[in-house]
Design an enzyme around this catalytic site. Structure first.
Site, PDB file in Angstrom:
ATOM      1  N   ASP A  11       0.902  -1.043   0.041  1.00 40.40           N
ATOM      2  CA  ASP A  11      -0.018  -0.054  -0.192  1.00 40.40           C
ATOM      3  C   ASP A  11       0.859   1.147   0.036  1.00 40.40           C
ATOM      4  O   ASP A  11       2.218   0.966   0.215  1.00 40.40           O
ATOM      5  CB  ASP A  11      -1.044   0.153   1.212  1.00 40.40           C
ATOM      6  CG  ASP A  11      -1.788   1.220   1.236  1.00 40.40           C
ATOM      7  OD1 ASP A  11      -2.544   1.705   0.164  1.00 40.40           O
ATOM      8  OD2 ASP A  11      -1.870   1.922   2.455  1.00 40.40           O
ATOM      9  N   SER A  12       0.270   2.507  -0.282  1.00 41.83           N
ATOM     10  CA  SER A  12       1.278   3.584  -0.268  1.00 41.83           C
ATOM     11  C   SER A  12       1.732   3.855   1.376  1.00 41.83           C
ATOM     12  O   SER A  12       2.529   4.649   1.419  1.00 41.83           O
ATOM     13  CB  SER A  12       0.268   4.769  -0.693  1.00 41.83           C
ATOM     14  OG  SER A  12      -0.897   5.030   0.413  1.00 41.83           O
ATOM     15  N   TYR A  43      -0.608   8.519  -2.254  1.00 42.17           N
ATOM     16  CA  TYR A  43      -0.735   8.285  -3.660  1.00 42.17           C
ATOM     17  C   TYR A  43      -1.871   8.962  -4.286  1.00 42.17           C
ATOM     18  O   TYR A  43      -1.792   9.395  -5.534  1.00 42.17           O
ATOM     19  CB  TYR A  43      -0.945   7.018  -3.990  1.00 42.17           C
ATOM     20  CG  TYR A  43       0.410   6.032  -3.990  1.00 42.17           C
ATOM     21  CD1 TYR A  43       1.637   6.452  -3.515  1.00 42.17           C
ATOM     22  CD2 TYR A  43       0.530   4.596  -4.280  1.00 42.17           C
ATOM     23  CE1 TYR A  43       2.697   5.650  -3.195  1.00 42.17           C
ATOM     24  CE2 TYR A  43       1.738   3.928  -4.434  1.00 42.17           C
ATOM     25  CZ  TYR A  43       2.588   4.516  -3.735  1.00 42.17           C
ATOM     26  OH  TYR A  43       3.844   3.412  -3.659  1.00 42.17           O
ATOM     27  N   GLY A  44      -2.924   9.409  -3.653  1.00 42.11           N
ATOM     28  CA  GLY A  44      -4.176   9.649  -4.166  1.00 42.11           C
ATOM     29  C   GLY A  44      -4.137  10.889  -4.961  1.00 42.11           C
ATOM     30  O   GLY A  44      -4.746  11.140  -5.958  1.00 42.11           O
ATOM     31  N   CYS A  74      -4.051  -1.380  -1.966  1.00 46.48           N
ATOM     32  CA  CYS A  74      -4.257   0.286  -1.958  1.00 46.48           C
ATOM     33  C   CYS A  74      -5.217   0.176  -3.162  1.00 46.48           C
ATOM     34  O   CYS A  74      -5.037  -0.178  -4.213  1.00 46.48           O
ATOM     35  CB  CYS A  74      -2.866   0.701  -2.414  1.00 46.48           C
ATOM     36  SG  CYS A  74      -3.012   2.463  -2.864  1.00 46.48           S
ATOM     37  N   ASN A  75      -6.334   0.790  -2.840  1.00 41.13           N
ATOM     38  CA  ASN A  75      -7.467   1.250  -3.853  1.00 41.13           C
ATOM     39  C   ASN A  75      -6.878   2.079  -4.934  1.00 41.13           C
ATOM     40  O   ASN A  75      -7.157   1.971  -6.383  1.00 41.13           O
ATOM     41  CB  ASN A  75      -8.483   1.709  -3.200  1.00 41.13           C
ATOM     42  CG  ASN A  75      -9.240   0.961  -2.491  1.00 41.13           C
ATOM     43  OD1 ASN A  75     -10.153   0.263  -2.907  1.00 41.13           O
ATOM     44  ND2 ASN A  75      -9.124   0.848  -1.061  1.00 41.13           N
ATOM     45  N   THR A  76      -5.950   2.887  -4.856  1.00 44.71           N
ATOM     46  CA  THR A  76      -5.581   3.868  -5.844  1.00 44.71           C
ATOM     47  C   THR A  76      -4.608   3.226  -6.646  1.00 44.71           C
ATOM     48  O   THR A  76      -4.812   3.198  -7.917  1.00 44.71           O
ATOM     49  CB  THR A  76      -4.512   4.936  -4.959  1.00 44.71           C
ATOM     50  OG1 THR A  76      -5.531   5.821  -3.942  1.00 44.71           O
ATOM     51  CG2 THR A  76      -4.280   6.046  -5.895  1.00 44.71           C
ATOM     52  N   GLU A 153      -2.077   8.704   8.182  1.00 40.55           N
ATOM     53  CA  GLU A 153      -0.691   8.483   8.159  1.00 40.55           C
ATOM     54  C   GLU A 153       0.145   9.272   9.177  1.00 40.55           C
ATOM     55  O   GLU A 153       1.024   8.619   9.916  1.00 40.55           O
ATOM     56  CB  GLU A 153       0.007   8.994   6.683  1.00 40.55           C
ATOM     57  CG  GLU A 153      -0.331   8.197   5.782  1.00 40.55           C
ATOM     58  CD  GLU A 153       0.369   7.009   5.697  1.00 40.55           C
ATOM     59  OE1 GLU A 153       1.661   6.936   5.927  1.00 40.55           O
ATOM     60  OE2 GLU A 153       0.005   5.976   5.670  1.00 40.55           O
ATOM     61  N   CYS A 188     -10.791   3.467   0.244  1.00 43.34           N
ATOM     62  CA  CYS A 188      -9.430   3.580   0.292  1.00 43.34           C
ATOM     63  C   CYS A 188      -9.159   2.738   1.708  1.00 43.34           C
ATOM     64  O   CYS A 188      -9.892   2.671   2.842  1.00 43.34           O
ATOM     65  CB  CYS A 188      -9.209   5.145   0.866  1.00 43.34           C
ATOM     66  SG  CYS A 188      -7.524   5.330   1.314  1.00 43.34           S
ATOM     67  N   THR A 189      -8.182   1.975   1.607  1.00 37.46           N
ATOM     68  CA  THR A 189      -7.669   1.106   2.841  1.00 37.46           C
ATOM     69  C   THR A 189      -7.364   1.806   4.095  1.00 37.46           C
ATOM     70  O   THR A 189      -7.256   1.297   5.118  1.00 37.46           O
ATOM     71  CB  THR A 189      -6.718   0.255   2.353  1.00 37.46           C
ATOM     72  OG1 THR A 189      -5.791   0.962   2.004  1.00 37.46           O
ATOM     73  CG2 THR A 189      -7.360  -0.863   1.300  1.00 37.46           C
ATOM     74  N   HIS A 190      -7.005   3.281   4.050  1.00 34.95           N
ATOM     75  CA  HIS A 190      -6.691   3.749   5.209  1.00 34.95           C
ATOM     76  C   HIS A 190      -7.929   4.133   6.013  1.00 34.95           C
ATOM     77  O   HIS A 190      -8.145   4.394   7.242  1.00 34.95           O
ATOM     78  CB  HIS A 190      -6.283   5.293   4.939  1.00 34.95           C
ATOM     79  CG  HIS A 190      -4.730   5.490   4.449  1.00 34.95           C
ATOM     80  ND1 HIS A 190      -4.291   4.686   3.396  1.00 34.95           N
ATOM     81  CD2 HIS A 190      -3.773   5.678   5.185  1.00 34.95           C
ATOM     82  CE1 HIS A 190      -2.807   4.802   3.133  1.00 34.95           C
ATOM     83  NE2 HIS A 190      -2.330   5.572   4.591  1.00 34.95           N
TER      84      HIS A 190
HETATM   85  N1  DGL Z   1      -4.840   3.563   0.968  1.00 28.96           N
HETATM   86  C1  DGL Z   1      -4.797   3.707  -0.233  1.00 28.96           C
HETATM   87  C2  DGL Z   1      -5.868   3.616  -1.083  1.00 28.96           C
HETATM   88  O1  DGL Z   1      -6.898   2.726  -0.622  1.00 28.96           O
HETATM   89  C3  DGL Z   1      -3.807   4.749  -0.614  1.00 28.96           C
HETATM   90  C4  DGL Z   1      -4.274   6.172  -0.031  1.00 28.96           C
HETATM   91  C5  DGL Z   1      -3.173   7.392  -0.715  1.00 28.96           C
HETATM   92  O2  DGL Z   1      -2.079   7.200  -0.488  1.00 28.96           O
HETATM   93  O3  DGL Z   1      -3.798   8.157  -0.996  1.00 28.96           O
HETATM   94  O4  DGL Z   1      -6.322   4.225  -2.014  1.00 28.96           O
END
Ligand code: DGL
Length: 281
Positions: A11-12, A43-44, A74-76, A153, A188-190
Protein backbone atom coordinates in the site's frame (compact mmCIF):
# COMPACT_ATOMS: atom_id res chain seq x y z
CA UNK A 1 -0.40 -29.28 -3.51
CA UNK A 2 0.78 -26.60 -1.13
CA UNK A 3 3.25 -23.74 -1.04
CA UNK A 4 5.06 -22.42 2.03
CA UNK A 5 6.11 -19.11 0.48
CA UNK A 6 4.65 -15.84 1.84
CA UNK A 7 1.91 -13.67 0.41
CA UNK A 8 3.02 -10.12 -0.43
CA UNK A 9 0.86 -7.05 0.21
CA UNK A 10 1.60 -3.41 -0.48
CA UNK A 11 0.00 0.00 0.00
CA UNK A 12 1.11 3.61 -0.14
CA UNK A 13 1.34 3.48 3.66
CA UNK A 14 -0.39 2.03 6.71
CA UNK A 15 -3.84 1.66 5.10
CA UNK A 16 -3.20 -1.78 3.67
CA UNK A 17 -2.58 -3.06 7.19
CA UNK A 18 -6.39 -3.19 7.47
CA UNK A 19 -6.36 -5.68 4.57
CA UNK A 20 -3.44 -7.56 6.11
CA UNK A 21 -5.45 -7.92 9.33
CA UNK A 22 -8.32 -9.59 7.45
CA UNK A 23 -5.91 -11.81 5.49
CA UNK A 24 -4.23 -12.96 8.72
CA UNK A 25 -7.60 -13.74 10.30
CA UNK A 26 -9.01 -15.52 7.25
CA UNK A 27 -5.81 -17.43 6.38
CA UNK A 28 -4.06 -18.03 9.72
CA UNK A 29 -1.40 -20.42 8.37
CA UNK A 30 -0.16 -18.09 5.64
CA UNK A 31 3.07 -16.13 6.05
CA UNK A 32 3.02 -12.53 4.83
CA UNK A 33 5.33 -9.72 3.77
CA UNK A 34 3.81 -6.23 3.93
CA UNK A 35 5.33 -3.17 2.32
CA UNK A 36 4.14 0.37 3.05
CA UNK A 37 5.53 3.10 0.77
CA UNK A 38 4.96 5.67 3.53
CA UNK A 39 7.77 7.89 2.31
CA UNK A 40 5.74 8.70 -0.81
CA UNK A 41 2.21 8.56 0.68
CA UNK A 42 -0.32 9.77 -0.18
CA UNK A 43 -0.65 8.32 -3.68
CA UNK A 44 -4.17 9.74 -4.11
CA UNK A 45 -3.23 13.26 -5.31
CA UNK A 46 -0.56 11.96 -7.71
CA UNK A 47 -0.76 11.53 -11.47
CA UNK A 48 -1.62 8.13 -12.93
CA UNK A 49 1.95 7.83 -14.27
CA UNK A 50 3.37 8.34 -10.77
CA UNK A 51 0.95 5.85 -9.20
CA UNK A 52 1.86 3.26 -11.87
CA UNK A 53 5.59 3.80 -11.37
CA UNK A 54 5.51 3.70 -7.56
CA UNK A 55 3.19 0.68 -7.54
CA UNK A 56 5.52 -1.10 -9.97
CA UNK A 57 8.48 -0.47 -7.68
CA UNK A 58 6.58 -1.89 -4.69
CA UNK A 59 5.52 -4.89 -6.77
CA UNK A 60 9.09 -5.60 -7.94
CA UNK A 61 10.31 -5.51 -4.35
CA UNK A 62 7.78 -8.17 -3.31
CA UNK A 63 8.44 -10.32 -6.40
CA UNK A 64 12.14 -10.23 -5.54
CA UNK A 65 11.25 -11.66 -2.13
CA UNK A 66 9.71 -14.68 -3.88
CA UNK A 67 6.11 -14.21 -2.76
CA UNK A 68 3.55 -16.66 -4.15
CA UNK A 69 0.72 -14.14 -4.56
CA UNK A 70 0.38 -10.36 -4.24
CA UNK A 71 -2.46 -8.28 -2.82
CA UNK A 72 -2.52 -4.69 -4.01
CA UNK A 73 -3.89 -3.44 -0.68
CA UNK A 74 -4.30 0.08 -2.04
CA UNK A 75 -7.41 1.18 -3.93
CA UNK A 76 -5.48 3.91 -5.70
CA UNK A 77 -2.91 1.46 -7.10
CA UNK A 78 -5.56 -1.14 -7.86
CA UNK A 79 -7.77 1.41 -9.68
CA UNK A 80 -5.01 2.96 -11.73
CA UNK A 81 -2.19 0.42 -12.09
CA UNK A 82 -3.56 -3.13 -11.96
CA UNK A 83 -3.28 -3.93 -15.71
CA UNK A 84 0.31 -2.64 -15.75
CA UNK A 85 1.20 -4.62 -12.64
CA UNK A 86 -0.19 -7.83 -14.10
CA UNK A 87 2.02 -7.40 -17.16
CA UNK A 88 5.10 -7.12 -14.95
CA UNK A 89 4.95 -10.55 -13.32
CA UNK A 90 3.36 -13.96 -13.53
CA UNK A 91 2.75 -14.01 -9.77
CA UNK A 92 -1.05 -13.93 -9.21
CA UNK A 93 -2.17 -10.40 -8.27
CA UNK A 94 -5.38 -9.46 -6.51
CA UNK A 95 -6.70 -5.92 -6.13
CA UNK A 96 -9.12 -4.57 -3.53
CA UNK A 97 -11.58 -2.81 -5.86
CA UNK A 98 -13.48 -5.81 -7.26
CA UNK A 99 -13.92 -7.48 -3.84
CA UNK A 100 -15.05 -4.13 -2.32
CA UNK A 101 -17.52 -3.55 -5.15
CA UNK A 102 -18.88 -7.08 -4.70
CA UNK A 103 -19.36 -6.54 -0.95
CA UNK A 104 -21.14 -3.20 -1.46
CA UNK A 105 -23.39 -4.55 -4.22
CA UNK A 106 -24.33 -7.47 -1.98
CA UNK A 107 -25.04 -5.23 1.04
CA UNK A 108 -27.21 -2.53 -0.53
CA UNK A 109 -30.99 -2.85 -0.63
CA UNK A 110 -31.91 0.35 -2.44
CA UNK A 111 -28.96 0.15 -4.85
CA UNK A 112 -27.84 3.64 -3.81
CA UNK A 113 -24.20 3.39 -2.81
CA UNK A 114 -21.81 6.14 -1.78
CA UNK A 115 -18.08 5.67 -2.24
CA UNK A 116 -15.40 7.76 -0.59
CA UNK A 117 -11.93 7.33 -2.03
CA UNK A 118 -8.82 9.22 -3.10
CA UNK A 119 -8.84 11.63 -6.03
CA UNK A 120 -6.99 9.17 -8.29
CA UNK A 121 -9.40 6.34 -7.44
CA UNK A 122 -12.46 8.50 -8.12
CA UNK A 123 -10.90 9.85 -11.34
CA UNK A 124 -10.35 6.29 -12.59
CA UNK A 125 -14.07 5.46 -12.37
CA UNK A 126 -13.07 1.96 -11.21
CA UNK A 127 -15.62 1.67 -8.40
CA UNK A 128 -18.78 2.74 -10.24
CA UNK A 129 -17.79 0.42 -13.13
CA UNK A 130 -17.13 -2.55 -10.82
CA UNK A 131 -20.30 -1.99 -8.77
CA UNK A 132 -22.50 -1.68 -11.87
CA UNK A 133 -20.96 -4.93 -13.18
CA UNK A 134 -22.27 -6.58 -10.03
CA UNK A 135 -25.56 -4.73 -9.89
CA UNK A 136 -26.59 -3.00 -13.11
CA UNK A 137 -29.31 -0.85 -11.48
CA UNK A 138 -26.97 0.56 -8.83
CA UNK A 139 -26.69 4.32 -8.47
CA UNK A 140 -23.16 5.08 -7.33
CA UNK A 141 -21.99 8.44 -6.03
CA UNK A 142 -18.22 8.54 -5.69
CA UNK A 143 -16.72 11.41 -3.75
CA UNK A 144 -12.98 12.22 -3.51
CA UNK A 145 -11.65 13.00 -0.05
CA UNK A 146 -8.24 14.58 0.40
CA UNK A 147 -7.87 15.17 4.14
CA UNK A 148 -8.32 11.68 5.58
CA UNK A 149 -5.21 9.80 4.42
CA UNK A 150 -2.73 12.40 5.80
CA UNK A 151 -4.50 12.20 9.19
CA UNK A 152 -4.24 8.40 9.28
CA UNK A 153 -0.60 8.53 8.17
CA UNK A 154 0.04 10.97 11.04
CA UNK A 155 -1.46 8.44 13.48
CA UNK A 156 -4.56 10.54 14.14
CA UNK A 157 -7.55 8.21 14.28
CA UNK A 158 -9.94 10.17 16.47
CA UNK A 159 -10.52 13.54 18.09
CA UNK A 160 -12.04 16.83 16.94
CA UNK A 161 -9.79 17.30 13.89
CA UNK A 162 -10.65 13.82 12.58
CA UNK A 163 -14.36 14.33 13.30
CA UNK A 164 -14.35 17.62 11.37
CA UNK A 165 -12.48 16.08 8.42
CA UNK A 166 -14.82 13.07 8.31
CA UNK A 167 -17.91 15.31 8.49
CA UNK A 168 -16.59 17.39 5.61
CA UNK A 169 -15.72 14.28 3.57
CA UNK A 170 -19.18 12.79 4.03
CA UNK A 171 -21.22 15.99 3.67
CA UNK A 172 -22.03 15.61 -0.07
CA UNK A 173 -23.19 12.03 0.53
CA UNK A 174 -25.27 12.77 3.61
CA UNK A 175 -26.84 16.10 2.60
CA UNK A 176 -30.64 16.24 2.90
CA UNK A 177 -30.94 16.76 -0.85
CA UNK A 178 -28.13 14.24 -1.50
CA UNK A 179 -28.30 10.75 -3.01
CA UNK A 180 -29.97 9.05 0.06
CA UNK A 181 -27.50 6.19 0.13
CA UNK A 182 -28.05 3.06 2.22
CA UNK A 183 -24.47 1.81 1.85
CA UNK A 184 -21.17 3.65 2.24
CA UNK A 185 -18.15 1.94 0.71
CA UNK A 186 -14.80 2.94 2.15
CA UNK A 187 -12.87 2.97 -1.12
CA UNK A 188 -9.49 3.59 0.49
CA UNK A 189 -7.78 1.11 2.77
CA UNK A 190 -6.75 3.88 5.16
CA UNK A 191 -10.36 4.73 6.02
CA UNK A 192 -11.26 1.69 8.17
CA UNK A 193 -8.72 3.07 10.66
CA UNK A 194 -11.21 5.95 11.10
CA UNK A 195 -14.07 3.45 11.30
CA UNK A 196 -15.37 4.54 14.70
CA UNK A 197 -15.64 8.19 13.71
CA UNK A 198 -17.11 7.34 10.28
CA UNK A 199 -19.66 4.98 11.86
CA UNK A 200 -20.80 7.69 14.28
CA UNK A 201 -21.01 10.26 11.48
CA UNK A 202 -23.22 8.16 9.19
CA UNK A 203 -25.44 6.77 11.96
CA UNK A 204 -27.22 3.41 12.12
CA UNK A 205 -29.24 3.65 8.87
CA UNK A 206 -26.28 3.26 6.52
CA UNK A 207 -24.15 0.12 6.18
CA UNK A 208 -20.43 0.89 6.16
CA UNK A 209 -18.49 -1.57 4.00
CA UNK A 210 -14.80 -1.96 3.20
CA UNK A 211 -12.79 -4.25 0.93
CA UNK A 212 -10.73 -6.05 3.54
CA UNK A 213 -12.65 -9.21 4.35
CA UNK A 214 -13.98 -9.64 0.79
CA UNK A 215 -10.38 -9.39 -0.47
CA UNK A 216 -9.19 -11.98 2.07
CA UNK A 217 -11.95 -14.36 0.90
CA UNK A 218 -11.05 -13.80 -2.74
CA UNK A 219 -7.40 -14.50 -1.88
CA UNK A 220 -8.41 -17.76 -0.19
CA UNK A 221 -10.08 -18.82 -3.43
CA UNK A 222 -7.00 -17.93 -5.51
CA UNK A 223 -4.71 -19.95 -3.22
CA UNK A 224 -7.06 -22.92 -3.32
CA UNK A 225 -7.62 -22.87 -7.08
CA UNK A 226 -3.92 -22.41 -7.84
CA UNK A 227 -2.96 -25.12 -5.32
CA UNK A 228 -0.63 -22.75 -3.47
CA UNK A 229 -2.19 -22.60 0.02
CA UNK A 230 0.13 -23.15 2.99
CA UNK A 231 0.30 -26.71 4.34
CA UNK A 232 -1.65 -27.42 7.56
CA UNK A 233 1.52 -27.64 9.69
CA UNK A 234 2.88 -24.24 8.65
CA UNK A 235 3.74 -21.82 11.45
CA UNK A 236 3.32 -18.41 9.80
CA UNK A 237 5.96 -15.70 9.79
CA UNK A 238 4.88 -12.07 9.30
CA UNK A 239 7.20 -9.36 8.09
CA UNK A 240 6.40 -5.63 7.98
CA UNK A 241 8.43 -3.07 6.08
CA UNK A 242 8.16 0.63 5.33
CA UNK A 243 9.98 3.13 3.14
CA UNK A 244 9.09 5.81 5.71
CA UNK A 245 9.41 6.37 9.43
CA UNK A 246 9.73 3.00 11.21
CA UNK A 247 8.54 4.21 14.63
CA UNK A 248 5.40 5.87 13.23
CA UNK A 249 4.58 2.78 11.16
CA UNK A 250 5.09 0.58 14.21
CA UNK A 251 2.64 2.63 16.27
CA UNK A 252 -0.20 2.06 13.79
CA UNK A 253 0.74 -1.59 13.27
CA UNK A 254 0.57 -2.15 17.06
CA UNK A 255 -2.93 -0.75 17.07
CA UNK A 256 -3.98 -3.56 14.73
CA UNK A 257 -1.69 -6.43 15.70
CA UNK A 258 -0.75 -5.71 19.32
CA UNK A 259 2.59 -5.40 21.09
CA UNK A 260 4.12 -8.33 19.18
CA UNK A 261 5.01 -5.81 16.45
CA UNK A 262 8.62 -4.88 17.18
CA UNK A 263 10.74 -5.48 14.13
CA UNK A 264 9.48 -3.31 11.27
CA UNK A 265 12.10 -3.22 8.48
CA UNK A 266 13.35 -0.08 6.82
CA UNK A 267 13.00 -0.64 3.06
CA UNK A 268 14.79 1.33 0.35
CA UNK A 269 13.14 0.86 -3.02
CA UNK A 270 15.28 1.03 -6.14
CA UNK A 271 13.83 3.93 -8.13
CA UNK A 272 12.97 3.75 -11.80
CA UNK A 273 13.45 6.62 -14.18
CA UNK A 274 10.27 8.59 -14.79
CA UNK A 275 7.87 6.82 -17.11
CA UNK A 276 9.69 3.47 -17.06
CA UNK A 277 6.78 1.66 -15.39
CA UNK A 278 4.31 3.06 -17.89
CA UNK A 279 6.54 2.23 -20.85
CA UNK A 280 6.71 -1.41 -19.92
CA UNK A 281 2.97 -1.93 -20.01
N1 DGL B 1 -4.64 3.37 1.01
C1 DGL B 1 -4.66 3.78 -0.34
C2 DGL B 1 -5.97 3.55 -1.03
O1 DGL B 1 -6.62 2.58 -0.68
C3 DGL B 1 -3.92 5.01 -0.73
C4 DGL B 1 -4.23 6.27 -0.10
C5 DGL B 1 -3.24 7.32 -0.58
O2 DGL B 1 -2.05 7.06 -0.51
O3 DGL B 1 -3.67 8.38 -1.04
O4 DGL B 1 -6.35 4.25 -1.92
Amino acid sequence: MSDRRPIGLFDSGVGGLTVLQSVRRRLPRESTIYLGDNERAPYGPRTDAEVIRYSGECLDQLVERDVKAIVVACNTSASVALPWLRRRTEVPILGVVRPGAFAAAAATRSGRIGVIATQATVRSGAYPAAIVDERPDAQVTAHPTTALVPLVEAGQHQGPEVEAAVAEALAPLLAADGPAIDTLLLGCTHYPLLGEVIGRAVGPGIAVIDSASATASALAVVLEVDGIAAPPDQVPVHELGTTGDVAAFERTARRLFGDAVTDVRQVRLPRETVGAGVGRA
